[in-house]
Design an enzyme around this catalytic site. Sequence first.
Site, short mmCIF file in Angstrom:
data_model
loop_
_atom_site.label_atom_id
_atom_site.label_comp_id
_atom_site.label_asym_id
_atom_site.label_seq_id
_atom_site.Cartn_x
_atom_site.Cartn_y
_atom_site.Cartn_z
N GLU A 2 -7.14 5.14 7.57
CA GLU A 2 -6.85 6.54 7.26
C GLU A 2 -8.04 7.19 6.56
OE1 GLU A 2 -3.18 5.63 5.27
OE2 GLU A 2 -2.27 5.13 7.21
N GLY A 13 2.16 2.47 10.78
CA GLY A 13 3.20 3.50 10.61
C GLY A 13 4.02 3.77 11.86
N LYS A 34 0.04 4.26 -0.42
CA LYS A 34 -0.67 5.43 0.12
C LYS A 34 -0.46 6.65 -0.78
CE LYS A 34 -0.20 3.38 4.65
NZ LYS A 34 -0.30 3.55 6.08
N GLU A 83 -5.90 -4.57 10.75
CA GLU A 83 -4.86 -3.55 10.94
C GLU A 83 -5.14 -2.75 12.21
OE1 GLU A 83 -2.68 -2.47 7.07
OE2 GLU A 83 -4.43 -1.21 7.18
N HIS A 94 -9.81 1.62 4.58
CA HIS A 94 -8.55 1.79 5.33
C HIS A 94 -8.79 2.77 6.48
CE1 HIS A 94 -4.45 2.79 6.37
NE2 HIS A 94 -4.09 1.69 5.75
N SER A 119 2.95 -2.02 10.43
CA SER A 119 4.38 -2.07 10.72
C SER A 119 5.02 -3.43 10.41
CB SER A 119 4.64 -1.64 12.17
OG SER A 119 4.32 -0.26 12.31
N GLY A 162 2.68 -1.03 4.39
CA GLY A 162 2.76 0.37 4.01
C GLY A 162 4.20 0.81 3.85
N GLY A 163 4.76 1.42 4.90
CA GLY A 163 6.10 2.00 4.86
C GLY A 163 7.16 1.10 4.23
N ASN A 183 0.87 -1.19 0.00
CA ASN A 183 0.00 0.00 0.00
C ASN A 183 0.90 1.23 0.00
OD1 ASN A 183 -1.83 2.02 0.47
ND2 ASN A 183 -2.35 1.38 2.57
P1 PGA Z 1 2.48 0.41 7.75
O1 PGA Z 1 1.06 0.64 7.02
O2 PGA Z 1 3.03 -0.88 7.19
O3 PGA Z 1 3.30 1.59 7.34
O4 PGA Z 1 2.22 0.33 9.20
C1 PGA Z 1 0.18 -0.42 6.80
C2 PGA Z 1 -1.12 0.10 6.22
O5 PGA Z 1 -1.54 1.21 6.57
O6 PGA Z 1 -1.75 -0.58 5.39
#
Ligand code: PGA
Length: 252
Positions: free
Chosen positions: A99, A175, A13, A169, A97, A216, A237-238, A11
């Site tokens: 966010e 993050g 983002k 999640e 998601h 994470s 994500g990251g 992802n």
């Molecule tokens: P993250 O994000 O791996 O940076 O924690 C995961 C996500 O929001 O899908």
Amino acid sequence: MKLKKKLIIANWKMKLTSRQSLDLAQNIKAGFKSKESLQVVLCPSFTALCAVSQIIKNTEIKLGAQDVFYEDQGAYTGEISAQDLQEIGASYVIIGHSERRAYLNETDEIIHKKIKNALDNKLIPILCVGENFEQRQEGQTDYVILKQVKAALEGINLVNAQNLVIAYEPVWVIGSGQAVEPKQAEHVNKVIFQALIDLFPVSIVKNNVHIIYGGSVDSGNASRFLSQPAIEGVLVGGASLQPGEFLGIYNF
Ligand code: PGA
């Protein structure tokens, strides 16, 4: 029961421009060797979907979008339809998601409509659910997850030709660089499984639904999640923004 591949979903983002997304897709493709047991999905932003689709064409890497609208077509300025996503080669779409729930006021009702529309248009929804820190502290995790899964999926008739992904999640670890313990994630994934068999036939849940974990995940901890039987993939994500790091997760 057919062999289920574990999913490794990136992802990206709103972290990259189109040019940066292309470079990343190219680098991932260059280091990618298809594996029987794993499926990689890249979810760039809308503006990069077409170009990334071209790059991964003729590979085993799949394309996903980060959102979709719930109507098929019409006067909905700024929105993107499932049919449009299909046409440019997307097969997955992230829906709900945390966010988007937090910053774009996405409600359970909107998420339900998006899931339904995505399935009707042959996309595979990646439904995100998760508790926040306060809810976790108050011992409400299972309750919150059950409520979100039910609100998103109740009334939807998942049939044999359709697939679905549910990503657990925990909002407070996204993050943060600090994932939850794989055992905790596995527990919640089992709770999600129980909720699903209340909604759909068991055989459909077992064969057509992937229950995965996100929050994470990186190349250092991915194997601990992916080796849990109830964790059928990861949403990253990251750590998906660096080709070496992402391929490290894939090569866990
Ligand atoms: P993250 O994000 O791996 O940076 O924690 C995961 C996500 O929001 O899908």
